[in-house]
Design an enzyme around this catalytic site. Structure first.
Site, PDB file in Angstrom:
ATOM      1  N   GLU A   1      -1.928 105.991  33.598  1.00 44.35           N
ATOM      2  CA  GLU A   1      -2.232 107.409  33.818  1.00 44.35           C
ATOM      3  C   GLU A   1      -1.888 108.243  32.600  1.00 44.35           C
ATOM      4  O   GLU A   1      -2.514 109.256  32.321  1.00 44.35           O
ATOM      5  CB  GLU A   1      -1.491 107.876  35.081  1.00 44.35           C
ATOM      6  CG  GLU A   1      -1.859 109.261  35.561  1.00 44.35           C
ATOM      7  CD  GLU A   1      -0.961 110.335  34.952  1.00 44.35           C
ATOM      8  OE1 GLU A   1      -1.380 111.496  34.900  1.00 44.35           O
ATOM      9  OE2 GLU A   1       0.150 109.987  34.517  1.00 44.35           O
TER      10      GLU A   1
ATOM     11  N   GLN B   1      12.870 116.253  40.653  1.00 42.20           N
ATOM     12  CA  GLN B   1      12.617 114.854  40.983  1.00 42.20           C
ATOM     13  C   GLN B   1      13.184 113.899  39.936  1.00 42.20           C
ATOM     14  O   GLN B   1      13.501 112.760  40.254  1.00 42.20           O
ATOM     15  CB  GLN B   1      11.121 114.629  41.183  1.00 42.20           C
ATOM     16  CG  GLN B   1      10.619 115.243  42.486  1.00 42.20           C
ATOM     17  CD  GLN B   1       9.265 114.721  42.887  1.00 42.20           C
ATOM     18  OE1 GLN B   1       8.349 114.673  42.071  1.00 42.20           O
ATOM     19  NE2 GLN B   1       9.124 114.334  44.141  1.00 42.20           N
TER      20      GLN B   1
ATOM     21  N   LEU C   1       1.794 111.788  48.426  1.00 46.37           N
ATOM     22  CA  LEU C   1       3.051 111.365  49.030  1.00 46.37           C
ATOM     23  C   LEU C   1       3.303 109.878  48.768  1.00 46.37           C
ATOM     24  O   LEU C   1       4.449 109.467  48.535  1.00 46.37           O
ATOM     25  CB  LEU C   1       3.041 111.649  50.531  1.00 46.37           C
ATOM     26  CG  LEU C   1       4.371 111.462  51.268  1.00 46.37           C
ATOM     27  CD1 LEU C   1       5.488 112.245  50.584  1.00 46.37           C
ATOM     28  CD2 LEU C   1       4.234 111.876  52.731  1.00 46.37           C
TER      29      LEU C   1
ATOM     30  N   HIS D   1      -2.313 107.333  39.190  1.00 40.02           N
ATOM     31  CA  HIS D   1      -0.933 107.808  39.121  1.00 40.02           C
ATOM     32  C   HIS D   1      -0.003 106.805  39.794  1.00 40.02           C
ATOM     33  O   HIS D   1       1.046 106.422  39.264  1.00 40.02           O
ATOM     34  CB  HIS D   1      -0.840 109.162  39.830  1.00 40.02           C
ATOM     35  CG  HIS D   1      -0.132 110.221  39.052  1.00 40.02           C
ATOM     36  ND1 HIS D   1       1.199 110.492  39.237  1.00 40.02           N
ATOM     37  CD2 HIS D   1      -0.562 111.084  38.095  1.00 40.02           C
ATOM     38  CE1 HIS D   1       1.559 111.488  38.429  1.00 40.02           C
ATOM     39  NE2 HIS D   1       0.505 111.860  37.732  1.00 40.02           N
TER      40      HIS D   1
END
Length: 369
Positions: free
Chosen positions: A10, A101, A284, A313
């Site tokens: 990605e 994150q 998610l 991704h």
């Protein structure tokens, strides 16, 4: 030391963020080259640099080379993570949720409580927005054994930013993986919109269009009040509350785009997901990979989930996780674009994704050695 070509797959900022988290979690030094090599403006931008600085801040003694704007190379040697109170600020509308994150799991496993104050963008089109993290991701992480409380104090939209949030991260228990193969019965559905600094009619048109596309009743629609940020903004999201989990699909207004277009984007995302019957949506599923893999590695027990789409991704993130943790992932096709993802502990002596030639053996997978 693990050498990482950050332009592979990605090729965006997620490679940097996941690498920093995994480095802190495993005590493994890393070298990244080609950072954000597939983006129109390669290299570290303000929000990515803040991620690096945050990783260094929570691990006093960590050493960093290449931490400057525009840099496409970075060397990071971790140190033990220290729980505590931290404040991280992005001087632009860059996503502070992505900074969160980066440090969330390392702080959760550091042996004590932490409190974070973050400022910057909170509702970004190219990052998980605050409602998604609060309502969909954080509950799963709590169930895994790593609870946190999130409080949005002010929303921040592109291009002005100015958002602010607080996060209280509790010390994690031993992480326990679990399966997510079906979402369970749908208990509630809700569409919410906010449009600070803009006419309320924009949010109302979005909600009405979304309700028409999905055949949702009027009592499922809500225009949210929003404390004024430093500039106008608009976001619309649809929340599906199931017995097992909550999913959330979001889109953003921008200059030249109609409210109806925004609503149709959200409606299509909801419909695509529901048609597959999978537990997790594409975003998610991508976010869930690293914490679930960590739980599998820590517990020695496997886990499986289904996702309505397996994105580039997610593929990139999965390959990266396998380089740091003793887990192996098996991805099989299901209905439509849906997939079934199985994570298993890697047998001793088996290296499913070898390091490139010339790299030195990695450190232990767990602990800040």
């Amino acid at each position: 030391m693990i050498d990482i070509d950050a332009s592979a797959g990605e090729g965006g900022g997620q490679v940097l963020r996941s690498s920093l988290s995994l480095s802190l979690l495993t005590g493994t030094p890393i070298t990244l080259t080609g950072i954000r090599g597939r983006r129109p403006k390669p290299g570290l931008m303000r929000q990515h640099l803040t991620c690096v600085q945050a990783a260094q801040a929570i691990a006093p003694g960590a050493t960093v080379q290449g931490a400057e704007l525009g840099s496409q190379q970075l060397r990071f040697v971790p140190a033990p993570v220290q729980p505590g109170a931290y404040r991280f600020e992005i001087a632009t509308a860059g996503s502070c949720l992505l900074v969160l994150q980066t440090v969330w799991l390392p702080l959760a496993l550091a042996g004590g409580a932490s409190e974070l104050e973050l400022s910057g963008g909170t509702h970004n089109p190219m990052a998980p927005p605050f409602p998604f993290i609060e309502q969909a991701f954080a509950p799963l992480l709590a169930r895994l054994g790593a609870p946190a409380e999130l409080e949005l104090q002010r929303a921040g939209f592109y291009p002005a930013g100015g958002g602010r949030l607080k996060v209280r991260i509790a010390p994690a228990a031993a992480l326990q993986p679990f399966d997510l193969l079906e979402p369970g019965a749908l208990k509630a559905r809700r569409a919410q919109a906010m449009a600070p600094g803009l006419p309320r009619s924009i949010a109302e048109r979005e909600l009405q269009t979304l309700a028409g596309q999905l055949d949702w009743p009027g009592d499922a629609l809500e225009v949210l009040p929003c404390r004024q940020n430093e500039g106008p903004g608009n976001a619309l999201w649809a929340r599906l509350e199931h017995e097992v989990l909550t999913e959330l699909f979001c889109a953003f207004g921008e200059k030249g785009r109609t409210a109806e277009d925004v609503a149709r984007e959200v409606a299509r995302a909801v419909q695509r997901h529901q048609q597959t019957g999978a537990a997790l949506g594409p975003q998610l599923a991508d976010q869930w990979l690293l914490p679930l893999a960590l739980a599998v590695a820590q517990s020695g027990r496997g886990a499986t989930f289904s996702a309505s789409e397996w994105t580039e991704h997610a593929r990139t993130n999965a390959g990266l996780v396998e380089r740091f943790l003793p887990v192996v992932m098996h991805v099989t096709k299901a209905q439509g674009n849906a997939v079934r993802v199985e994570l298993l502990p890697r047998p001793l002596g088996q290296n499913s994704r070898p390091d490139p030639p010339g790299t030195r053996p990695r450190g232990s997978w767990f602990g800040n050695s």
